[in-house]
Scaffold this motif. Structure first.
Motif, PDB file in Angstrom:
ATOM      1  N   GLY A  31       7.153  -8.792  -0.024  1.00  0.00           N
ATOM      2  CA  GLY A  31       7.591  -9.118  -1.374  1.00  0.00           C
ATOM      3  C   GLY A  31       8.725  -8.196  -1.744  1.00  0.00           C
ATOM      4  N   GLY A  32       9.534  -8.614  -2.719  1.00  0.00           N
ATOM      5  CA  GLY A  32      10.702  -7.816  -3.039  1.00  0.00           C
ATOM      6  C   GLY A  32      11.564  -7.679  -1.797  1.00  0.00           C
ATOM      7  N   TRP A  68       8.594   4.239   5.127  1.00  0.00           N
ATOM      8  CA  TRP A  68       7.261   4.799   5.416  1.00  0.00           C
ATOM      9  C   TRP A  68       6.910   4.425   6.841  1.00  0.00           C
ATOM     10  CZ3 TRP A  68       2.623   3.172   7.273  1.00  0.00           C
ATOM     11  CH2 TRP A  68       1.517   3.995   7.083  1.00  0.00           C
ATOM     12  N   HIS A  69       6.314   5.362   7.581  1.00  0.00           N
ATOM     13  CA  HIS A  69       5.852   5.043   8.929  1.00  0.00           C
ATOM     14  C   HIS A  69       4.718   5.978   9.307  1.00  0.00           C
ATOM     15  CE1 HIS A  69       8.402   8.498   9.831  1.00  0.00           C
ATOM     16  NE2 HIS A  69       7.778   8.599  10.999  1.00  0.00           N
ATOM     17  N   ARG A  70       3.913   5.468  10.202  1.00  0.00           N
ATOM     18  CA  ARG A  70       2.843   6.291  10.776  1.00  0.00           C
ATOM     19  C   ARG A  70       2.572   5.772  12.178  1.00  0.00           C
ATOM     20  NH1 ARG A  70      -3.400   6.726   8.625  1.00  0.00           N
ATOM     21  NH2 ARG A  70      -4.238   7.764  10.483  1.00  0.00           N
ATOM     22  N   HIS A  71       2.715   6.669  13.157  1.00  0.00           N
ATOM     23  CA  HIS A  71       2.473   6.298  14.548  1.00  0.00           C
ATOM     24  C   HIS A  71       1.641   7.405  15.181  1.00  0.00           C
ATOM     25  CE1 HIS A  71       4.172   4.653  18.620  1.00  0.00           C
ATOM     26  NE2 HIS A  71       2.890   4.392  18.434  1.00  0.00           N
ATOM     27  N   ASP A  72       0.329   7.186  15.194  1.00  0.00           N
ATOM     28  CA  ASP A  72      -0.577   8.140  15.817  1.00  0.00           C
ATOM     29  C   ASP A  72      -0.646   7.809  17.295  1.00  0.00           C
ATOM     30  OD1 ASP A  72      -0.936   8.923  13.243  1.00  0.00           O
ATOM     31  OD2 ASP A  72      -2.887   7.947  13.003  1.00  0.00           O
ATOM     32  N   HIS A  73       0.165   8.483  18.110  1.00  0.00           N
ATOM     33  CA  HIS A  73       0.268   8.141  19.530  1.00  0.00           C
ATOM     34  C   HIS A  73      -1.057   8.372  20.237  1.00  0.00           C
ATOM     35  CE1 HIS A  73       4.664   7.785  19.437  1.00  0.00           C
ATOM     36  NE2 HIS A  73       4.614   8.765  18.562  1.00  0.00           N
ATOM     37  N   PRO A 114       0.970 -11.550  -1.175  1.00  0.00           N
ATOM     38  CA  PRO A 114       0.158 -11.366   0.030  1.00  0.00           C
ATOM     39  C   PRO A 114      -1.282 -10.985  -0.326  1.00  0.00           C
ATOM     40  CG  PRO A 114       2.226 -10.146   0.190  1.00  0.00           C
ATOM     41  CD  PRO A 114       2.119 -10.635  -1.211  1.00  0.00           C
ATOM     42  N   ARG A 115      -2.192 -11.443   0.484  1.00  0.00           N
ATOM     43  CA  ARG A 115      -3.596 -11.067   0.347  1.00  0.00           C
ATOM     44  C   ARG A 115      -3.971 -10.227   1.559  1.00  0.00           C
ATOM     45  NH1 ARG A 115      -6.467 -16.698  -0.286  1.00  0.00           N
ATOM     46  NH2 ARG A 115      -8.329 -15.377  -0.187  1.00  0.00           N
ATOM     47  N   TRP A 116      -4.831  -9.263   1.327  1.00  0.00           N
ATOM     48  CA  TRP A 116      -5.197  -8.295   2.353  1.00  0.00           C
ATOM     49  C   TRP A 116      -6.678  -8.443   2.675  1.00  0.00           C
ATOM     50  CZ3 TRP A 116      -0.801  -5.588   3.632  1.00  0.00           C
ATOM     51  CH2 TRP A 116       0.230  -5.595   2.697  1.00  0.00           C
ATOM     52  N   GLY A 117      -7.020  -8.255   3.941  1.00  0.00           N
ATOM     53  CA  GLY A 117      -8.419  -8.440   4.310  1.00  0.00           C
ATOM     54  C   GLY A 117      -8.853  -7.552   5.456  1.00  0.00           C
ATOM     55  N   ARG A 118     -10.129  -7.556   5.701  1.00  0.00           N
ATOM     56  CA  ARG A 118     -10.711  -6.841   6.841  1.00  0.00           C
ATOM     57  C   ARG A 118     -11.949  -7.587   7.294  1.00  0.00           C
ATOM     58  NH1 ARG A 118     -14.268  -1.728   4.670  1.00  0.00           N
ATOM     59  NH2 ARG A 118     -15.047  -2.677   2.765  1.00  0.00           N
ATOM     60  N   LEU A 119     -12.309  -7.393   8.541  1.00  0.00           N
ATOM     61  CA  LEU A 119     -13.529  -7.982   9.085  1.00  0.00           C
ATOM     62  C   LEU A 119     -14.680  -7.033   8.807  1.00  0.00           C
ATOM     63  CD1 LEU A 119     -12.133  -9.316  12.483  1.00  0.00           C
ATOM     64  CD2 LEU A 119     -12.310 -10.496  10.278  1.00  0.00           C
ATOM     65  N   VAL A 120     -15.771  -7.572   8.281  1.00  0.00           N
ATOM     66  CA  VAL A 120     -16.849  -6.709   7.786  1.00  0.00           C
ATOM     67  C   VAL A 120     -18.205  -7.031   8.406  1.00  0.00           C
ATOM     68  CG1 VAL A 120     -15.674  -6.308   5.592  1.00  0.00           C
ATOM     69  CG2 VAL A 120     -17.278  -8.221   5.799  1.00  0.00           C
ATOM     70  N   LEU A 233       4.268   1.759  -2.394  1.00  0.00           N
ATOM     71  CA  LEU A 233       5.378   0.889  -2.028  1.00  0.00           C
ATOM     72  C   LEU A 233       4.983  -0.583  -2.079  1.00  0.00           C
ATOM     73  CD1 LEU A 233       6.752   3.046   0.913  1.00  0.00           C
ATOM     74  CD2 LEU A 233       8.045   2.426  -1.146  1.00  0.00           C
ATOM     75  N   VAL A 234       3.807  -0.894  -1.566  1.00  0.00           N
ATOM     76  CA  VAL A 234       3.343  -2.282  -1.594  1.00  0.00           C
ATOM     77  C   VAL A 234       3.196  -2.768  -3.027  1.00  0.00           C
ATOM     78  CG1 VAL A 234       1.386  -3.775  -1.080  1.00  0.00           C
ATOM     79  CG2 VAL A 234       2.238  -2.203   0.666  1.00  0.00           C
ATOM     80  N   THR A 235       2.604  -1.938  -3.876  1.00  0.00           N
ATOM     81  CA  THR A 235       2.397  -2.328  -5.273  1.00  0.00           C
ATOM     82  C   THR A 235       3.735  -2.528  -5.983  1.00  0.00           C
ATOM     83  OG1 THR A 235       0.325  -1.081  -5.316  1.00  0.00           O
ATOM     84  CG2 THR A 235       1.304  -1.660  -7.438  1.00  0.00           C
ATOM     85  N   GLU A 236       4.674  -1.625  -5.724  1.00  0.00           N
ATOM     86  CA  GLU A 236       5.986  -1.710  -6.373  1.00  0.00           C
ATOM     87  C   GLU A 236       6.721  -2.981  -5.987  1.00  0.00           C
ATOM     88  OE1 GLU A 236      10.259   0.515  -5.762  1.00  0.00           O
ATOM     89  OE2 GLU A 236       8.454   1.770  -5.797  1.00  0.00           O
ATOM     90  N   HIS A 237       6.673  -3.362  -4.726  1.00  0.00           N
ATOM     91  CA  HIS A 237       7.469  -4.498  -4.257  1.00  0.00           C
ATOM     92  C   HIS A 237       6.765  -5.839  -4.413  1.00  0.00           C
ATOM     93  CE1 HIS A 237      11.046  -2.587  -2.402  1.00  0.00           C
ATOM     94  NE2 HIS A 237      10.257  -1.530  -2.360  1.00  0.00           N
ATOM     95  N   THR A 238       5.446  -5.856  -4.398  1.00  0.00           N
ATOM     96  CA  THR A 238       4.722  -7.131  -4.532  1.00  0.00           C
ATOM     97  C   THR A 238       4.259  -7.395  -5.955  1.00  0.00           C
ATOM     98  OG1 THR A 238       2.540  -6.181  -4.029  1.00  0.00           O
ATOM     99  CG2 THR A 238       3.887  -6.921  -2.162  1.00  0.00           C
ATOM    100  N   GLY A 239       4.229  -6.337  -6.768  1.00  0.00           N
ATOM    101  CA  GLY A 239       3.784  -6.508  -8.145  1.00  0.00           C
ATOM    102  C   GLY A 239       2.285  -6.568  -8.304  1.00  0.00           C
TER     103      GLY A 239
END
Length: 839
Positions: A31-32, A68-73, A114-120, A233-239
């Motif tokens: 978004g945005g 923003w980035h995160r890469h835990d090698h 966008p909608r966000w989810g996880r397997l539970v 960042l997600v909140t700012e750009h997606t509203g």
């Protein structure tokens, strides 16, 4: 429409091999200007690339920047060309966010965020998909899209904390230039919601070795959803804030319907008014956190007290702590509910209007009892009354409902006028913003209107509920900015002009503005009925509801009998569009107190014949709905007692069955019980049998109704025996035996004993003619007589009767032990009790 799927490129200058070039991968426009991708695509050397490009279909290559980035090698991370190829199955987070910085690009507007989810759960075979730009579909001219489909089995790669996507349409295995998946990294992995739309659960990171291109690994979105900067960042750009949905549990909930009228802004599921702190919230949070595996709580309080809002706030708070939450839909079937038994993490299930949903609770409690995780069941109801124990078929798992220790009586959130004033002011600001989003109200400066309002005196019981405060705030906004010309009426025919949950002046104002909304929507459907008729129709739809168009059309035929077929269909669809809950075709006006105000006002004035005109066209479920509305409204509007009687009597046996179901659910059931007593003597034998079968086996509330029905039923069977003794004697004997038990239950022991003796005499006559067929019934009647004699203090006679019953059961158990062993044991216990030292 611009695709959300995009190509992402980054310069790999100075990589480990000393070369340079472009890293290529996939991304997803959130978004945005914000793009979600894999970190190793845009940080090929560990740090953000100096040059990033995003290729958007129809817009070309656009400049971007890693924000923003995160890469835990992990020790097995190896990736060629940003394509996710060649690596093993190691873990690690690999996610980045890129902002498109190209000044000439205008972000597209999407209808849905966008909608966000996880397997539970541990349930395998969760269907998923990912669209990216892998090498397998690349040509010198372009990288095309590849729509990978597959399943996620939650038990795979559990230690690594990754999702293993088993692809069902994979490319061939690695080629000479490496993985054919190169370029797929960064693609969003989505699941399809049962209510439509995609739920984003992860980001493609690798093509692990050993699976011949048949597997991709993905980083669950939950691994970054707790990072404050990522969320910001997600909140700012997606509203919209990130809300993580439990994917497998989505079928248990209904999608939230947006508010489309002023009244809709008061609904707990869409209300933007701030949650007012209350001590019950912290107590419920602690209940969720304690060490018990399972638990049940019941929040009881009047309509508008804030039960649903409290439950939703609790759900939001527990989601932050990693819990899955479900606001269970009334339409969820036992088969759907069973998934709760497979949850792999803590889960909170909320059941609103629990007093009318005991049909679901057996399946819910059974599923939660089978879960290996911590589970909590939160019930919401207007009353903690007889509905918890009065059931036709008591089930052991529902016994917990009768435990008073689970009940939390919800008091007013703001008992004092000062606190109500603060809540009123907050509501004015929040509701003003919502009004600006509604058709017909966007042209007004609601912020200015809100700023000019003065907090009124909010004293008196009519403002004890938080909904009454919010209703008054909404009415003040509407009446100041766009006043209705006739807002001084009294819905109850005599109450003062307060806002008691939607009653009085505030309620009348709001109903007048709702009528404007009805007119606007009617114009879209070509409905040209006059305002008074429209109001009658909304009241009818609110009172009865309708599960489908057929039910709706039958009601319409009564209210507007001369309408033609096409017009009737348009009117039905108009009413269905006004208020939607995702379950019924006609849902009716909400919130409930406002609906009750509409019904009370309609029956008191402009349309007193609403019930008499339509009751003959409605079915059992609609009758229950209508009586529930009337029963809840009756304490506020006493004149509705007559409407309750009219409904039950006019509907006959169906009305009695509905009254039996509704009486335990309402705070003041007496009008329903009185109507039952009035109706019973007028019913014929088949209808009485129908009503008798609907009565619960054990019920204090309905005990007298059970006696009244049994008395009339016995009279009917006596008349039948008089004309044909042989055919009807068994039914008379059964009816007399039941009457004996019910008389004793209400303390009429002398009459109960006389009936018990008659039942024994009748069944001895039947046994004389056919011992094999009627001996079990005689044994039961003799056992019942023993109990009645004991209650009367005639212990010696009671013992003799009990011994005779034991003899009969011994004979029966000798030939059919599986059937009569328990009866024999109970008879022996009664004999022992009556022959003991206290006899």
């Amino acid at each position: 429409m611009v695709r959300r799927q995009v190509e992402v490129y980054a310069v790999r200058a100075g990589d480990a091999a000393g070369g340079s070039g472009w890293s290529c991968g996939s991304g997803y426009l959130l978004g945005g200007r914000l793009v979600l991708t894999a970190a190793h695509v845009v940080c090929p050397t560990g740090d953000p690339a100096a040059v990033v490009r995003v290729l958007v279909e129809g817009a070309g290559q656009l400049a971007g920047r890693v924000v923003w980035h995160r890469h835990d090698h992990s020790d097995s991370d190896s990736d060629s060309g940003g394509g996710g190829g060649g690596g093993g199955g190691g873990g690690g987070v690999d996610v980045a966010l890129v902002v498109i910085t190209d000044a000439g690009w205008v972000p597209p507007g999407w209808r849905h965020r966008p909608r966000w989810g996880r397997l539970v759960t541990s349930r395998p075979g969760q269907r998923c998909a990912a669209i990216g730009f892998p090498a397998v579909v690349a040509t010198p001219a372009r990288r095309d899209t590849f729509h990978a489909v597959g399943v996620v089995n939650p038990g795979a790669l559990d230690k690594a904390g990754l999702y293993a996507v088993e692809v069902t349409n994979p490319p061939e295995g690695p080629g000479v230039d490496g993985s054919r998946w190169q370029g797929m990294s960064g693609a969003a992995v989505t699941c399809r919601s049962v209510h439509g739309g995609e739920v984003l659960i992860g980001v493609v990171a690798q093509d692990p070795a050993g699976f011949d291109s048949r597997r991709l690994t993905a980083v669950p979105i939950t691994t970054v959803a707790t990072d404050p900067e990522f969320v910001r960042l997600v909140t700012e750009h997606t509203g919209a804030a990130m809300v993580i949905e439990p994917v497998e549990l989505a079928g248990l909930e209904l999608p939230v319907q947006p508010a489309e009228s002023p009244a809709g802004l008061l609904r707990a599921d869409v209300a933007e008014t701030p949650f007012r702190p209350r001590p019950e919230l912290s107590a419920l949070q602690q209940w969720c956190r304690d060490g018990a595996w399972s638990g049940v709580r019941l929040i009881a309080g009047p309509g508008g007290q804030g039960k649903t809002r409290l439950a939703r706030q609790l759900a939001t708070d527990m989601q932050v702590e990693g819990w899955s939450t479900v606001l269970l839909a009334d339409t969820a079937t036992p088969e759907q509910v069973a998934v709760l038994g497979e949850v792999s993490g803590p889960v909170l299930v909320v059941v609103d209007y629990a007093e009318g949903r005991t049909h679901q609770l057996t399946a819910v409690l059974a599923a939660l009892g089978a879960a290996e995780a911590r589970v909590r069941l939160l019930l919401l109801a207007r009353t903690a009354g007889a509905w918890r124990t009065d059931r036709v078929d008591p089930h052991p798992q529902l016994a917990i409902l009768g435990d008073d220790r689970i009940v939390v009586d919800l008091g007013p959130v703001e008992p004092a006028p000062a606190g109500r004033g603060d809540a009123w002011r907050q509501a004015v600001v929040a509701i003003a913003a919502g009004l600006g989003d509604l058709d017909g109200y966007r042209h007004l400066d609601w912020a200015a209107v809100a700023a000019g309002l003065v907090v009124p005196a909010l004293s008196g019981d009519r403002f004890r509920t938080i909904l009454a405060v919010h209703t008054d705030a909404l009415a003040a906004l509407l009446q100041t900015a766009d006043p209705v010309t006739d807002a001084g009426g009294r819905a109850d025919g005599g109450a003062d002009g307060g806002a008691g949950g939607g009653a009085g002046g505030a309620g009348v104002v709001l109903l007048e503005h709702e009528s404007r909304y009805w007119s606007r929507v009617a114009d879209r459907f070509g409905v040209t009925l006059i305002a008074a008729t429209r109001r009658r129709l909304v009241a009818a739809a609110t009172l009865w509801g309708a599960a489908d168009p057929d039910q709706a059309h039958r009601v319409l035929d009564c209210v507007v009998p001369r309408i033609d077929g096409d017009s009737r269909a348009n009117v039905a669809d108009w009413l269905a569009t006004l208020y939607r809950d995702g379950e019924r075709y006609w849902s009716g006006l909400t919130p409930d107190p406002l609906a009750e105000t509409l019904i009370a006002a309609t029956l008191a004035g402009p349309y007193p014949g609403l019930i008499s005109d339509t009751v003959g066209a409605v079915e059992g479920g609609q009758l229950e709905h209508g009586l529930t509305v009337l029963g809840r409204a009756h304490p506020q509007y006493p004149h509705l007692a007559a409407a309750i009687t009219d409904t039950i009597v006019a509907a006959g046996a169906a009305g009695a069955v509905a009254a039996i179901a509704v009486a335990p659910r309402v705070a003041q059931p007496q009008p329903l019980l009185d109507a039952l007593a009035l109706l019973a003597p007028t019913l014929d034998l088949p209808d009485l049998q129908t009503v008798d079968q609907a009565l619960p086996r054990y019920s204090v509330l309905l005990a007298r109704a059970k006696v009244e029905v049994a008395t009339v039923l016995t009279q009917r069977w006596r008349h039948a025996v008089a004309s044909d003794r042989t055919a009807n004697l068994p039914d008379l004997a059964m009816s007399v035996n039941n009457l004996a038990i019910r008389l004793a239950e209400v303390g009429r022991r002398g009459e109960g004993l006389a009936a018990a003796e008659e039942a024994v005499d009748l069944r001895r006559e039947l046994v004389a003619g056919n011992r094999d067929a009627y001996l079990p019934n005689l044994a039961g009647s003799v056992n019942n007589l023993a109990i009645r004699l004991a209650e009367a203090g005639r212990r010696a006679e009671a013992l003799a009767a009990a011994q005779e019953a034991e003899t009969f059961y011994r004979e029966l158990a000798a030939s059919e032990p599986d059937i009569f062993a328990a009866d024999l044991a109970a008879a022996r216990e009664l004999v022992s009790e009556l022959s003991g030292p206290d006899a």
